[in-house]
Design a protein around this motif. Structure first.
Motif, PDB file in Angstrom:
ATOM      1  N   UNK A 644      10.165   8.888 -10.451  1.00 37.72           N
ATOM      2  CA  UNK A 644      10.557   9.751 -11.520  1.00 37.72           C
ATOM      3  C   UNK A 644       9.681  11.007 -11.311  1.00 37.72           C
ATOM      4  N   UNK A 645       9.498  11.548 -10.403  1.00 37.40           N
ATOM      5  CA  UNK A 645       8.755  12.939 -10.112  1.00 37.40           C
ATOM      6  C   UNK A 645       7.327  12.776 -10.530  1.00 37.40           C
ATOM      7  N   UNK A 646       6.889  11.701 -11.009  1.00 33.25           N
ATOM      8  CA  UNK A 646       5.453  11.552 -11.247  1.00 33.25           C
ATOM      9  C   UNK A 646       4.691  11.072 -10.125  1.00 33.25           C
ATOM     10  N   UNK A 647       3.727  11.865  -9.886  1.00 30.53           N
ATOM     11  CA  UNK A 647       3.048  11.546  -8.492  1.00 30.53           C
ATOM     12  C   UNK A 647       1.966  10.753  -8.728  1.00 30.53           C
ATOM     13  N   UNK A 648       1.667   9.759  -7.574  1.00 27.16           N
ATOM     14  CA  UNK A 648       0.654   8.851  -7.601  1.00 27.16           C
ATOM     15  C   UNK A 648      -0.028   8.847  -6.013  1.00 27.16           C
ATOM     16  N   UNK A 649      -1.282   9.527  -6.147  1.00 29.39           N
ATOM     17  CA  UNK A 649      -2.000   9.571  -4.840  1.00 29.39           C
ATOM     18  C   UNK A 649      -2.707   8.403  -4.252  1.00 29.39           C
ATOM     19  N   UNK A 650      -2.524   8.017  -2.950  1.00 29.63           N
ATOM     20  CA  UNK A 650      -3.208   6.975  -2.278  1.00 29.63           C
ATOM     21  C   UNK A 650      -4.255   7.173  -1.915  1.00 29.63           C
ATOM     22  N   UNK A 651      -5.547   6.516  -2.451  1.00 30.08           N
ATOM     23  CA  UNK A 651      -6.816   6.804  -2.158  1.00 30.08           C
ATOM     24  C   UNK A 651      -7.495   5.871  -1.099  1.00 30.08           C
ATOM     25  N   UNK A 652      -6.735   4.839  -0.421  1.00 29.63           N
ATOM     26  CA  UNK A 652      -7.316   4.200   0.594  1.00 29.63           C
ATOM     27  C   UNK A 652      -7.282   4.630   1.873  1.00 29.63           C
ATOM     28  N   UNK A 653      -7.694   3.762   2.951  1.00 29.62           N
ATOM     29  CA  UNK A 653      -7.787   3.922   4.481  1.00 29.62           C
ATOM     30  C   UNK A 653      -6.295   4.557   4.875  1.00 29.62           C
ATOM     31  N   UNK A 654      -6.300   5.872   5.096  1.00 28.47           N
ATOM     32  CA  UNK A 654      -5.066   6.400   5.700  1.00 28.47           C
ATOM     33  C   UNK A 654      -4.880   5.991   7.404  1.00 28.47           C
ATOM     34  N   UNK A 655      -5.642   5.339   7.940  1.00 26.07           N
ATOM     35  CA  UNK A 655      -5.576   4.813   9.240  1.00 26.07           C
ATOM     36  C   UNK A 655      -5.110   3.254   9.454  1.00 26.07           C
ATOM     37  N   UNK A 656      -4.909   2.942   8.098  1.00 28.64           N
ATOM     38  CA  UNK A 656      -4.043   1.302   7.985  1.00 28.64           C
ATOM     39  C   UNK A 656      -2.958   1.467   7.412  1.00 28.64           C
ATOM     40  N   UNK A 657      -1.967   1.375   8.491  1.00 30.00           N
ATOM     41  CA  UNK A 657      -0.555   1.451   7.960  1.00 30.00           C
ATOM     42  C   UNK A 657      -0.495   0.112   7.071  1.00 30.00           C
ATOM     43  N   UNK A 658      -0.968  -0.970   7.314  1.00 29.52           N
ATOM     44  CA  UNK A 658      -0.447  -2.077   6.363  1.00 29.52           C
ATOM     45  C   UNK A 658      -0.874  -1.882   5.118  1.00 29.52           C
ATOM     46  N   UNK A 659      -2.258  -1.294   4.827  1.00 31.44           N
ATOM     47  CA  UNK A 659      -2.473  -0.941   3.620  1.00 31.44           C
ATOM     48  C   UNK A 659      -1.790   0.080   2.791  1.00 31.44           C
ATOM     49  N   UNK A 660      -1.248   1.121   3.390  1.00 31.93           N
ATOM     50  CA  UNK A 660      -0.329   1.829   2.858  1.00 31.93           C
ATOM     51  C   UNK A 660       0.948   1.274   2.505  1.00 31.93           C
ATOM     52  N   UNK A 661       1.219   0.444   3.395  1.00 34.03           N
ATOM     53  CA  UNK A 661       2.560  -0.414   3.076  1.00 34.03           C
ATOM     54  C   UNK A 661       2.394  -1.205   1.703  1.00 34.03           C
ATOM     55  N   UNK A 662       1.195  -1.927   1.817  1.00 32.13           N
ATOM     56  CA  UNK A 662       0.847  -2.854   0.549  1.00 32.13           C
ATOM     57  C   UNK A 662       0.858  -2.037  -0.835  1.00 32.13           C
ATOM     58  N   UNK A 663       0.389  -0.782  -0.650  1.00 31.72           N
ATOM     59  CA  UNK A 663       0.043   0.101  -1.867  1.00 31.72           C
ATOM     60  C   UNK A 663       1.512   0.362  -2.293  1.00 31.72           C
ATOM     61  N   UNK A 664       2.350   0.869  -1.466  1.00 31.19           N
ATOM     62  CA  UNK A 664       3.561   1.180  -1.793  1.00 31.19           C
ATOM     63  C   UNK A 664       4.454   0.336  -2.462  1.00 31.19           C
ATOM     64  N   UNK A 665       4.323  -1.037  -1.848  1.00 28.54           N
ATOM     65  CA  UNK A 665       5.070  -2.249  -2.282  1.00 28.54           C
ATOM     66  C   UNK A 665       4.705  -2.446  -3.744  1.00 28.54           C
ATOM     67  N   UNK A 666       3.217  -2.445  -3.910  1.00 29.94           N
ATOM     68  CA  UNK A 666       2.880  -2.505  -5.366  1.00 29.94           C
ATOM     69  C   UNK A 666       3.242  -1.743  -6.459  1.00 29.94           C
ATOM     70  N   UNK A 667       3.306  -0.441  -6.105  1.00 27.77           N
ATOM     71  CA  UNK A 667       3.807   0.583  -7.003  1.00 27.77           C
ATOM     72  C   UNK A 667       5.399   0.527  -7.039  1.00 27.77           C
ATOM     73  N   UNK A 668       6.028   0.205  -5.985  1.00 24.47           N
ATOM     74  CA  UNK A 668       7.518   0.188  -6.116  1.00 24.47           C
ATOM     75  C   UNK A 668       7.988  -1.018  -7.181  1.00 24.47           C
ATOM     76  N   UNK A 669       7.235  -2.031  -7.186  1.00 22.26           N
ATOM     77  CA  UNK A 669       7.823  -3.540  -7.999  1.00 22.26           C
ATOM     78  C   UNK A 669       6.787  -3.485  -9.333  1.00 22.26           C
TER      79      UNK A 669
END
Length: 707
Positions: A644-669
């Motif tokens: 809802x336009x409110x930003x949340x910046x990822x602070x983890x390892x950008x080279x790990x696609x799995x970690x980014x995916x897991x982070x997005x999943x947690x934020x989504x639900x």
């Protein structure tokens, strides 16, 4: 009584006897029967048949006379045979043989002269008029040609070869003018003799060579052999050079010629006000025939109104028109060889045209993209830069940019040009001055074809095949309007689409139009007009109402339309704002261009793009560091999740696609959580409320005492 003289050794009786027996028995002329005769009539070009009566005492004498010319006739390609078939003799008009019938390709004539005079018979057989057939160009050999030369004033020879593929096709065209040439007194023959052709300077077949009585050297035709009218005019000119004058045209006839022909040279002159005009005209008439051979129509005019239409006020003046585009000759007109070389160069090479002010005004009005090079005479750097620009002239033509040059200092001032040379780019009449290095022609070309410079306000850019291919390579989102020139509704649709061109551009969607049928076929576009949306060169046809520009814009900017499976789409600020408005959840990859780290991270993120889409989170990318800082991103590359336009910046390892995916999943639900900033705001609010309540409680007793 006929006599033959023995030329051998009279002391050798055996030789004398052999010779006498041979003279009695030798019959050198071939005897043929009826079947053989019919075969020869069908297959031999030139056939002389001697009909004789074997019972007649005159026959041996007559045959011996004809045998004397048999070998010489063979040199002319004439086959002589004899037959005693009375029925065949009667068929060809001889009730009482002897007689001679001459067949030329099956057609025959009968000899009515003295049959005992062998020289007269040979002259009759080899007479060009008797050998000629009016329907076709006669085939002759070297011997026959030499005889024709002795009697003919003008001869045109078509040299060919049986192993030449195009010779037969050219011959068909040339035979169309055989009668006209004959009517003009020019004998036309054909010769299959490569050696003879080489002796005359002809090294490539087919060829036409003109021979004139009294002239030592023949003239070789250097024009288009498939153009029989051009060849006929050349032959007539060779016969009568006095008729070789430049044609005079005026008014609408001249305008029509310029508009309809591809290559026209016009000599503007004035006999009354110009002392040198007539002298130069006489010099130019020497190259008129050469111009014809190169396909250049050369005309002259004293029509001052037409001259004024092209801005010509100084006479004489030579202007070359190619596809209606003028180019003024700036050399010495009295040097006809220089003029001829310049005209041939204009015809065979793409050169930057020199124009006048009036010509420029017409080109600015009619030409969508026009690059004008302003320069002055006696300027060394101007000439150097012009040579460099000539190197990119062809490439400019490919992109639909017409480049011309002009010498007009007063006009240059109108466009704020103070120093020379200078380059002004007109886009539908709108000028743009080039401020870069003119000596670097590649930089000039890049500037001319740059989309930002080519873009026209409130108008969809017209492109050609080459430009469209380039745009598809460079533009990730490209809307192409395919249309026809003769389409009644296309202009109306274009007016509607041009109303959203600017809006589409703000969303990063480039809009162009093209009206070349070949381009539509290449992309399997059947109907016209059609709007096709290319996303990374992947086409999608719009099937809605093209008259409703708002629906078209909504379709072009729709998330469902511009998304490409298994690929993170590029967006600009306008498109990102639209996505934030339309989507509750959105993930954005902010990156830097020309960064190896950003490219490596992008490659890993595109592997999880499909899984992110399954989470109902649209995933896009944006190469705009300044815009990224607006959302608190200080280090790139980075992934930002918007709820809802409110930003949340990822602070983890950008080279790990799995970690980014897991982070997005947690934020989504997960339910929205308050961060430290929000806690601080709440704490401050509570403190403010408590402080206000304390102040009110402190002052309340004091108020009662006063009352």
């Amino acid at each position: 009584m006929l006599c033959w003289y023995f030329s051998g050794n009279l002391h050798d009786e055996s030789d004398v006897l052999d010779w006498m027996v041979k003279q009695k028995t030798d019959m050198s002329i071939e005897e043929v029967n009826r079947e053989k005769l019919f075969q020869y009539i069908e297959t031999k070009e030139f056939l002389a048949v001697v009909f004789y009566n074997e019972e007649s005492s005159d026959s041996p004498r007559i045959l011996r006379h004809i045998e004397l010319i048999d070998d010489e006739a063979a040199e002319y390609g004439i086959k002589i045979v004899k037959t005693c078939d009375r029925l065949m003799a009667k068929k060809y008009g001889y009730r009482k043989p002897p007689g001679i019938t001459y067949f030329r390709k099956g057609k025959y004539i009968n000899y009515d002269g003295d049959i005992d005079d062998d020289e007269e018979i040979l002259d009759w057989l080899t007479d060009p008029e008797n050998m000629e057939l009016t329907d076709h160009i006669e085939r002759v050999n070297r011997k026959m040609f030499q005889k024709i030369r002795q009697t003919s004033d003008y001869i045109a020879v078509f040299f060919y070869s049986d192993d030449c593929k195009q010779c037969s096709r050219v011959l068909v065209e040339i035979e169309h003018i055989d009668d006209e040439a004959d009517g003009a007194g020019i004998d036309f023959v054909k010769i299959d003799d490569k050696q003879m052709a080489k002796e005359l300077g002809v090294f490539a077949l087919p060829a036409v060579v003109f021979f004139k009585m009294g002239s030592k050297e023949p003239v070789i035709y250097a024009g288009d052999l498939y153009n029989e009218e051009q060849l006929l005019n050349w032959l007539l000119t060779q016969k009568d050079p006095s008729g070789e004058v430049i044609e005079a045209l005026e008014g609408d006839e001249l305008r029509s010629l310029i508009n309809s022909e591809n290559s026209v040279a016009v000599y503007f002159y004035s006999i009354e006000d110009c002392d040198q005009c007539q002298t130069i005209l006489e010099e130019l008439e020497n190259i008129d025939d050469d111009c014809d051979r190169h396909g250049i129509i050369f005309v002259k005019t004293q029509d001052f109104q037409v001259a004024e239409e092209f801005g010509i006020s100084d006479f004489p003046c030579l202007v070359y028109f190619e596809d209606e585009v003028p180019n003024v000759f700036e050399g010495e007109l009295s040097e006809e060889e220089e003029v001829l070389q310049w005209l041939i160069t204009q015809k065979t090479e793409e050169r930057i045209e020199l124009i006048t002010r009036v010509m420029l005004e017409g080109l600015v009005e009619d030409t969508q993209y026009l690059a004008v090079y302003f320069y002055k005479v006696n300027c060394h750097i101007c000439d150097e830069i012009l040579e460099g620009l000539e190197n990119i002239d062809d490439e400019c033509d490919v992109y639909g940019i017409h480049m011309v040059k002009i010498q007009d200092p007063q006009l240059a001032k109108r466009y704020s040009i103070k120093t020379f040379p200078a380059l002004v780019y007109f886009r539908n009449g709108n000028p743009l001055l080039y401020e870069g290095d003119l000596q670097n022609e590649q930089s000039v070309l890049e500037w001319l074809i740059d989309d930002d410079n080519r873009e026209l306000a409130d108008e969809i850019e017209a492109v050609n095949d080459r430009m469209l291919e380039r745009l598809l390579e460079e533009s990730p989102l490209l809307a192409v309007f395919f249309y026809d020139e003769d389409c009644p509704e296309c202009d109306e649709i274009l007016e509607h689409l041009e109303q959203i061109d600017g809006d589409a551009d703000q969303y990063g969607v480039d809009m162009v139009k093209i009206n070349q049928p070949g381009a539509a076929e290449k992309y399997n576009i059947i109907n016209s007009p059609s709007l096709v949306y290319f996303r990374k060169k992947v086409p999608l046809l719009y099937d809605g109402d093209l008259h409703d520009e708002e629906k078209v814009l909504t379709w072009l900017t729709s998330q469902d339309i511009f998304e490409i499976k298994n690929e993170i789409e590029e967006v600009n600020r306008k498109m990102l704002d639209k996505l934030l408005e339309e989507n509750e959840f959105l993930a954005v990859y902010f990156y830097e261009h020309d960064s190896e780290e950003s490219d490596a991270v992008l490659e890993k993120l595109e592997k999880i793009d499909g899984e992110i889409e399954n989470l109902d989170i649209p995933f896009v990318k944006m190469g705009d560091p300044r815009y990224a800082r607006k959302w608190g991103v200080t280090k790139l590359p980075s992934v930002v999740y918007f709820r809802k336009r409110f930003p949340n910046i990822y602070r983890g390892d950008m080279n790990s696609g799995d970690e980014v995916l897991e982070w997005l999943r947690k934020n989504r639900f997960r339910q929205p959580e308050l961060n430290i900033f929000m806690y601080a705001v709440i704490a401050l609010a509570i403190t403010f409320v408590m402080y206000t309540a304390w102040l009110l409680s402190c002052f309340r007793p004091h108020i009662k005492q006063v009352i």
